[in-house]
Design a protein around this motif. Structure first.
Motif, PDB file in Angstrom:
ATOM      1  N   ASP A 116      70.698  44.375   5.657  1.00 50.90           N
ATOM      2  CA  ASP A 116      69.710  44.289   4.572  1.00 50.90           C
ATOM      3  C   ASP A 116      69.856  42.922   3.911  1.00 50.90           C
ATOM      4  OD1 ASP A 116      68.218  46.862   4.149  1.00 50.90           O
ATOM      5  OD2 ASP A 116      70.270  47.646   4.165  1.00 50.90           O
ATOM      6  N   THR A 457      64.583  41.774   2.999  1.00 48.75           N
ATOM      7  CA  THR A 457      64.190  43.141   3.306  1.00 48.75           C
ATOM      8  C   THR A 457      63.491  43.743   2.092  1.00 48.75           C
ATOM      9  OG1 THR A 457      66.127  43.356   4.748  1.00 48.75           O
ATOM     10  CG2 THR A 457      65.006  45.381   4.098  1.00 48.75           C
ATOM     11  N   LYS A 458      62.275  44.198   2.272  1.00 53.64           N
ATOM     12  CA  LYS A 458      61.523  44.760   1.157  1.00 53.64           C
ATOM     13  C   LYS A 458      62.082  46.133   0.787  1.00 53.64           C
ATOM     14  CE  LYS A 458      57.261  42.334   2.331  1.00 53.64           C
ATOM     15  NZ  LYS A 458      55.823  42.469   2.691  1.00 53.64           N
ATOM     16  N   PRO A 459      62.010  46.484  -0.492  1.00 50.10           N
ATOM     17  CA  PRO A 459      62.515  47.806  -0.912  1.00 50.10           C
ATOM     18  C   PRO A 459      61.810  48.925  -0.153  1.00 50.10           C
ATOM     19  CG  PRO A 459      62.081  46.408  -2.814  1.00 50.10           C
ATOM     20  CD  PRO A 459      61.534  45.681  -1.626  1.00 50.10           C
ATOM     21  N   GLY A 460      62.574  49.879   0.301  1.00 47.56           N
ATOM     22  CA  GLY A 460      62.031  51.012   1.023  1.00 47.56           C
ATOM     23  C   GLY A 460      61.907  50.805   2.516  1.00 47.56           C
ATOM     24  N   GLU A 461      62.036  49.559   2.985  1.00 48.05           N
ATOM     25  CA  GLU A 461      61.934  49.301   4.420  1.00 48.05           C
ATOM     26  C   GLU A 461      63.287  49.505   5.094  1.00 48.05           C
ATOM     27  OE1 GLU A 461      60.324  45.481   5.179  1.00 48.05           O
ATOM     28  OE2 GLU A 461      58.268  46.061   4.657  1.00 48.05           O
ATOM     29  N   ARG A 462      63.231  49.773   6.405  1.00 51.83           N
ATOM     30  CA  ARG A 462      64.460  49.954   7.170  1.00 51.83           C
ATOM     31  C   ARG A 462      65.188  48.625   7.316  1.00 51.83           C
ATOM     32  NH1 ARG A 462      63.588  52.929  12.703  1.00 51.83           N
ATOM     33  NH2 ARG A 462      65.858  52.532  12.682  1.00 51.83           N
TER      34      ARG A 462
END
Length: 657
Positions: A116, A457-462
């Protein structure tokens, strides 16, 4: 006419080179043409032999060179196979290459890792407000810091914005700060940016100039830094005075209310009364214990005693009363003469201050009248001080200047503001390990793996998944290159040694034993088993590599892929080491292409033959030059003799007629 000349003439007549007229030999001979034909008749057979041998040698040298190059290509491939970590190469893939990519060394452990990216590293950047075009700066000094490194430069009066930019970018000790001007729609702004990213590479700019100087437009201090500078200056000032310091940052949030409450309390509390006020108070205001103020007082005494008793007034005048607290042994009933003759410390201090004030006033008048400069006046005042006092004065002046600057920076800040914060890159590995770097490359994030960050890494993405595996495809490609290199050698050797019975064409190395020997040595290594290798990896045939009827090598990819997938970690024991397959192929090729190898030896022999042909050519050229000169001389003598004979014949014919 000599015999040699007669023989030459007879040769020319028989060969048709000279025509005989009605009265004998023609006198119009082309001597140069005749000499050239004679020399060519002598040169051509010998020159043809030299040229034939030279062409044959050159063709053989070229053929050996092609053969040697094809073998060396195979040898270089085997050198790569023989390296200890040739089969430990890792392949790396990323599920989101627009966020993070990775490279792996042979130390990396195969596996999958989740990454992340919380933030990317970026460099610090500050900008000024819009600066009018006609603004002039200086004189003054700027100190620019980048992390722990800093540099200084001075600007003259009436400097322009471009002068500031050139001074920053042109400083020889600039640790990595770049200045530029951007054209805002409202006017130019100065941008100062760090060349390196990371929180440790923050930019700070201090200005040393007179208050109000336009240079303060380029000052950069955060509010935290300005508060810290003010606290430090206050602490130094209080320390010099011997008082405890309380930092602003430690003040309670309700300190203002507390100060106001204390002020109200102070209003309600009576002030300290002067001695004159005390002397005018009535007796009922007397204080203290009765036994200390009333003679003969006892606890059982009548109350009227206290009612009728009063404190006698002091016998001191106002001047003595003011001294009373500093005079030893003083009492209200003491004689006034005791205090009249005593000089208290306060009086001495006041007298000293009066004298100093008078001296300062005299110096000030001298300065105002032009008799002294301000610098001379300061020097006179300092000379009157002791070394300790002078040192203390210097400290006071420095602290005063520092405190004034800190207060100015807190109250009136006209400097630059931050447009991009300095920050490190931050990633979380497998959801537990938090890693940081001052740039966007995190080395050894995983042992042997370097991460290159490109996005967050965007919030909520894997999380991005990084896969590290053995590089089987790379080894497969190396084996294919080896088979291709041998097949190329085999094709070259066949074309060089071929004999075509139909056309009669033969290759430059036809019948040469070296070609046959090279192929036989390699085929012997290919078919031999390797000592120390696993039982299922003893020879090339275990990899699916076999020889066709035509003599080429071919690959059974099904068998090769099976070995790569099942026994990848065992490949090194077959190819590597000093007794492995790669070393045996290298040794076989080196025995032919090395400095003392058979091909090199043959090339040296052919080169020496070329040198001998060069000597034969030089000898032939010298011999032909001699023949040409002698033949030319003979023709010239013959032409001269012919001329004389024709003259005699003409005279004889004239006499007979």
């Amino acid at each position: 006419m000599t015999g040699s000349v007669a023989e030459t003439c007879w040769y020319l007549i028989r060969s048709g080179l000279v025509n005989m007229g009605p009265i004998g030999m023609s006198s119009g001979m082309d001597i140069n043409s005749m000499v050239s034909k004679i020399v060519d008749a002598e040169r051509i057979p010998k020159q043809q032999r030299i040229d034939y041998e030279r062409n044959k040698i050159d063709s053989s040298i070229s053929a050996y060179g092609r053969l040697r190059e094809s073998l060396d290509t195979m040898k270089n491939l085997m050198a790569n196979f023989r390296q200890e970590k040739a089969f430990a190469v890792r392949s790396v893939n990323s599920t989101e290459e627009n966020i993070v990519t990775a490279t792996a060394t042979t130390d990396a452990i195969a596996g999958k890792y989740a990454v992340d990216v919380l933030q990317l590293a970026q460099s610090h950047k500050v900008a000024s407000d819009v600066i009018p075009d006609d603004t002039r700066f200086g004189p003054g000094k700027l100190q620019i810091s980048l992390g722990e490194d800093s540099f200084n430069f001075s600007l003259r009066k009436n400097s322009r914005l471009t002068d500031v930019v050139r001074a920053i970018n042109g400083a020889s000790d600039n640790p990595g700060v770049r200045a530029s001007i951007i054209k805002d729609m409202n006017g130019p702004r100065l941008i100062v940016a760090a060349n390196q990213s990371g929180v440790e590479k923050t930019v700070r700019i201090n200005v040393d100039a007179e208050p109000g100087n336009e240079l303060y437009r380029f000052e950069y201090k955060t509010i935290e830094q300005r508060v810290k500078d003010l606290e430090q200056a206050q602490a130094e000032a209080l320390n010099l005075l011997g008082l405890p310091a309380t930092p602003l940052s430690e003040t309670e949030p309700n300190s203002t209310e507390q100060v106001e409450a204390e002020s109200e309390t102070a209003k309600e509390t009576p002030a300290v009364q002067s001695s004159e006020t005390i002397s005018q108070q009535p007796t009922e205001a007397k204080s203290g214990r009765p036994e200390d103020t009333i003679p003969g007082w006892t606890p059982t005494a009548s109350g009227t005693l206290m009612d009728s008793y009063y404190v006698p007034p002091p016998e001191l005048d106002e001047k003595a009363l003011a001294k009373s607290k500093e005079v030893p042994g003083w009492s209200n009933t003491a004689s006034g003469t005791l205090t009249d003759s005593y000089v208290t410390p306060s009086e001495a201090q006041a007298k000293l201050e009066q004298e100093l004030a008078a001296e300062k006033a005299a110096v000030a008048r001298a300065v105002s009248e032009g008799d002294l400069t301000e610098e001379q006046a300061k020097q006179i005042e300092r000379e009157k001080l002791s070394p300790e006092e002078r040192e203390r004065l210097e400290k006071v002046e420095a602290i005063q200047a520092e405190l004034a600057e800190a207060q100015r920076s807190m109250q009136v800040y006209m400097g630059m503001s931050e447009v991009q914060a300095a920050q490190d890159s931050v990633v979380v590995l497998d959801g537990v390990a938090k890693l940081a770097s001052n740039n966007n490359v995190i080395e050894d994030a995983i042992e042997g793996v370097d991460l290159t960050l490109k996005g967050t890494t965007k919030p909520g993405e894997r999380a991005t998944e990084i896969g590290v595996e053995y590089d089987r495809q790379s080894v497969r490609a190396d084996i294919e290159q080896f088979v291709t290199a041998y097949n190329q050698f085999f094709q070259v050797s066949q074309s060089l040694a071929k004999v075509d019975p139909t056309t009669g064409q033969v290759g430059p190395l036809a019948g040469d034993s070296i070609v046959r020997s090279a192929d036989a040595r390699l085929k012997s290594v290919f078919s031999a088993s390797i000592d120390g290798a696993p039982e299922d990896l003893k020879s090339l045939t275990e990899f699916g590599i076999t020889t066709t009827r035509q003599g080429n090598l071919e690959i059974n990819y099904q068998m090769l892929d099976k070995q790569l997938n099942s026994n990848f970690t065992k490949l090194e024991s077959f190819f590597g080491g000093n007794n492995g397959f790669a070393k045996k192929v290298e040794d076989a090729i080196h025995s032919m292409t090395g400095m003392t190898g058979s091909i090199r030896t043959r090339e040296k022999s052919l080169t020496e033959q070329n040198y001998r042909l060069n000597d034969d050519q030089a000898t032939l050229d010298r011999r032909m030059q001699g023949i040409e000169k002698r033949t030319h001389d003979k023709f010239a003598a013959m032409q001269d003799a012919t001329g004389k004979m024709q003259a005699q014949l003409a005279g004889l014919m004239s006499a007979l007629s």
